[in-house]
Design an enzyme around this catalytic site. Structure first.
Site, PDB file in Angstrom:
ATOM      1  CE  LYS A 105       7.700   0.540  -3.860  1.00 42.40           C
ATOM      2  NZ  LYS A 105       7.223   1.641  -2.995  1.00 42.40           N
TER       3      LYS A 105
HETATM    4  P1  NAD Z   1       1.396  -3.603   4.713  1.00 39.99           P
HETATM    5  O1  NAD Z   1       1.894  -4.848   4.115  1.00 39.99           O
HETATM    6  O2  NAD Z   1       1.930  -3.153   6.028  1.00 39.99           O
HETATM    7  O3  NAD Z   1      -0.219  -3.663   4.851  1.00 39.99           O
HETATM    8  C1  NAD Z   1      -1.058  -3.887   3.771  1.00 39.99           C
HETATM    9  C2  NAD Z   1      -2.496  -4.011   4.295  1.00 39.99           C
HETATM   10  O4  NAD Z   1      -3.381  -4.041   3.182  1.00 39.99           O
HETATM   11  C3  NAD Z   1      -2.761  -5.282   5.078  1.00 39.99           C
HETATM   12  O5  NAD Z   1      -3.665  -5.001   6.138  1.00 39.99           O
HETATM   13  C4  NAD Z   1      -3.453  -6.200   4.038  1.00 39.99           C
HETATM   14  O6  NAD Z   1      -4.271  -7.181   4.626  1.00 39.99           O
HETATM   15  C5  NAD Z   1      -4.246  -5.170   3.289  1.00 39.99           C
HETATM   16  N1  NAD Z   1      -4.640  -5.563   1.936  1.00 39.99           N
HETATM   17  C6  NAD Z   1      -3.853  -6.038   0.932  1.00 39.99           C
HETATM   18  N2  NAD Z   1      -4.597  -6.266  -0.170  1.00 39.99           N
HETATM   19  C7  NAD Z   1      -5.872  -5.899   0.142  1.00 39.99           C
HETATM   20  C8  NAD Z   1      -7.096  -5.889  -0.560  1.00 39.99           C
HETATM   21  N3  NAD Z   1      -7.174  -6.302  -1.825  1.00 39.99           N
HETATM   22  N4  NAD Z   1      -8.221  -5.464   0.086  1.00 39.99           N
HETATM   23  C9  NAD Z   1      -8.173  -5.034   1.363  1.00 39.99           C
HETATM   24  N5  NAD Z   1      -7.024  -5.017   2.085  1.00 39.99           N
HETATM   25  C10 NAD Z   1      -5.904  -5.446   1.485  1.00 39.99           C
HETATM   26  O7  NAD Z   1       1.616  -2.471   3.600  1.00 39.99           O
HETATM   27  P2  NAD Z   1       1.848  -0.909   3.828  1.00 39.99           P
HETATM   28  O8  NAD Z   1       3.289  -0.657   4.023  1.00 39.99           O
HETATM   29  O9  NAD Z   1       0.841  -0.407   4.802  1.00 39.99           O
HETATM   30  O10 NAD Z   1       1.505  -0.349   2.354  1.00 39.99           O
HETATM   31  C11 NAD Z   1       0.163  -0.131   1.937  1.00 39.99           C
HETATM   32  C12 NAD Z   1       0.159   0.748   0.701  1.00 39.99           C
HETATM   33  O11 NAD Z   1       0.800   2.003   1.007  1.00 39.99           O
HETATM   34  C13 NAD Z   1       0.923   0.199  -0.505  1.00 39.99           C
HETATM   35  O12 NAD Z   1       0.290   0.609  -1.685  1.00 39.99           O
HETATM   36  C14 NAD Z   1       2.285   0.879  -0.405  1.00 39.99           C
HETATM   37  O13 NAD Z   1       2.967   0.941  -1.638  1.00 39.99           O
HETATM   38  C15 NAD Z   1       1.860   2.246   0.086  1.00 39.99           C
HETATM   39  N6  NAD Z   1       2.921   2.997   0.769  1.00 39.99           N
HETATM   40  C16 NAD Z   1       3.583   2.490   1.842  1.00 39.99           C
HETATM   41  C17 NAD Z   1       4.561   3.247   2.485  1.00 39.99           C
HETATM   42  C18 NAD Z   1       5.261   2.765   3.725  1.00 39.99           C
HETATM   43  O14 NAD Z   1       5.987   3.572   4.354  1.00 39.99           O
HETATM   44  N7  NAD Z   1       5.096   1.533   4.156  1.00 39.99           N
HETATM   45  C19 NAD Z   1       4.888   4.517   1.995  1.00 39.99           C
HETATM   46  C20 NAD Z   1       4.183   5.012   0.892  1.00 39.99           C
HETATM   47  C21 NAD Z   1       3.205   4.251   0.300  1.00 39.99           C
END
Ligand code: NAD
Length: 417
Positions: A105
């Site tokens: 990561k």
């Molecule tokens: P992103 O940056 O695209 O979106 C994050 C979203 O969460 C945004 O809408 C933001 O406004 C919202 N957010 C952040 N903090 C918040 C809070 N306290 N309350 C409510 N909403 C909140 O991120 P993403 O890529 O969608 O990742 C989201 C989660 O999924 C993370 O934990 C990440 O590690 C996990 N994840 C992502 C992927 C991927 O392929 N992108 C894969 C596996 C896991």
């Protein structure tokens, strides 16, 4: 919740399950620590003419099954401990979903929302220049995570090609990049679609009719929006969506296409005219059947676990549930699809991107989606069957299968020198 908690919680879950599986104590200690923790200071000349300093981190937790794999998080609050926890989670996730990768990561401590597109590109390129020795198809292959996206991955690929003097078609240095630069169709939606497939499997098992189910989604970024759209397509009613600014709620079901347009146009979720705006504190007690945390870690805690109405929780985010809250949910009979299973669709499609690049072929969206669906289904079944036969919850079962596989791989490698 502090970042330190995520690290402690990840370690706590690992030790609990590794001891249960009777992994040798020396192997437990080996896996409890990351193989490499790299701290970087980026001195970056931004468009304001000033040199700004940013901290960045790269952690390779384990490479026994293949090169370290895991996304780059850009957030004002990310720490080395966060990145270490997330790298360990990646080791379990890649092992569980059965792809030949280890866990890694990265983190860049900057708030992406405060940067212009040009400054973000400069920062991403500055990170890549400093991190280049730690990135490569045989070492560590990054991808998008919170705060980074396809465009950023394109800039990383460009920066590496330019710095190393290699063509853009030579080797897979990063996944989740634009299709024209060797990316794969459907990678952006893969994690969210995988979440939806897991939800469908769990609903079937629980005898829940998905077409009558009400869904609440926290986070409307890459993962949350794709999961909400896919579940809406499957016939479920998305009744609440939250982002960092607040929550929009509609008992009758939100107009998801309308919400997509609203967000695409720069609107924040709570100002969506098709729903009633409620506070973030109210989100976790919303009357719904399925809850999808798809934002940040440590969201389901001792404070709100009792008030959750949903029968099914699908962890789109990494580490959204604290171990204490997990126990409460178990006692209350809430079915939790753990993060390392639920959100593994993204890394599975990253693996398809990696193989398509090494074999120099191009997969179609149909192939990608069909392979993603099959792998998520078979993995869900394996975790569920193991949970039943070992009489444990889904998180323990998923960790058990993945930790055992990594431990066996280490033994296959041997211990010298
Ligand atoms: P992103 O940056 O695209 O979106 C994050 C979203 O969460 C945004 O809408 C933001 O406004 C919202 N957010 C952040 N903090 C918040 C809070 N306290 N309350 C409510 N909403 C909140 O991120 P993403 O890529 O969608 O990742 C989201 C989660 O999924 C993370 O934990 C990440 O590690 C996990 N994840 C992502 C992927 C991927 O392929 N992108 C894969 C596996 C896991």
């Amino acid at each position: 919740m502090t970042a330190g908690n995520l690290y402690q919680h990840t370690l706590q879950n690992f030790r609990r399950v590794a001891e249960r599986c009777q992994i040798h104590p020396s192997l437990i200690e080996r896996l409890a620590r990351p193989k490499e923790r790299i701290e970087l200071t980026l001195n970056t000349l931004m468009t304001d003419g000033q040199v700004h300093q940013y901290e960045a981190f790269i952690v390779h937790h384990n490479r026994s099954l293949g090169p370290a794999k895991g996304g780059i998080r850009m957030s004002g609050t990310v720490t080395l401990d966060d990145v270490s926890a997330l790298a360990m989670e990646m080791t379990w996730k890649t092992s569980l979903i059965g792809v030949p990768f280890g866990g890694g990561k990265s983190g860049i401590a900057a708030d992406p929302k405060s940067l212009s597109a040009q400054d973000k590109e400069i920062l991403i390129r500055s990170f890549t220049r400093s991190a280049i020795r730690h990135i490569g198809p045989e070492v560590y292959v990054p991808a998008p995570d919170m705060g980074t996206n396809e465009r950023d991955m394109g800039h990383i690929r460009d920066c590496i090609s330019y710095s190393a003097g290699i063509s853009v078609t030579r080797g897979c240095y990063v996944t989740g990049k634009p299709v024209l630069l060797g990316g794969i169709p459907g990678r952006r939606e893969a994690t969210g679609k995988g979440v939806a497939v897991s939800v469908r499997m769990a609903a079937q098992m629980l005898g829940m009719d998905l077409r009558k189910a009400r869904v609440a989604v926290q986070g409307y970024g890459n993962v949350g929006s794709a999961a909400a759209n896919e579940l809406h397509r499957m016939g479920a009613k998305v009744v609440a969506v939250a982002d960092i600014h607040g929550v929009t709620h509609n008992f009758m079901g939100l107009d998801i296409e309308g919400l997509n347009e609203h967000v695409k146009g720069g609107g924040v979720v709570p100002s969506f005219p098709g729903g009633e705006s409620i506070t973030s504190q109210q989100f976790f007690s919303i009357d719904c059947d399925i809850l999808i945390p798809a934002a940040s870690a440590n969201q389901i805690t001792l404070e709100n676990a009792e008030s959750i109405q949903a029968r099914l929780i699908a962890e789109g985010a990494n580490g959204p549930t604290t171990p204490e809250a997990d126990q409460i949910l178990q006692k209350r009979g809430v079915f939790v699809i753990p993060d390392i299973l639920c959100n593994a669709g993204g890394v599975f499609v990253s693996y398809l991107e990696y193989t398509q690049e090494t074999q120099r072929e191009q997969m179609t969206l149909e192939e990608v989606e069909s392979r993603l669906e099959k792998r998520m289904e078979s993995c869900f079944r394996a975790v569920h069957e193991n949970a039943k036969s070992s009489q444990v919850d889904m998180r323990t079962s998923a960790l058990e299968l993945s930790i055992k596989r990594v431990a066996e791989a280490i033994i296959c490698h041997g211990f010298l020198p």
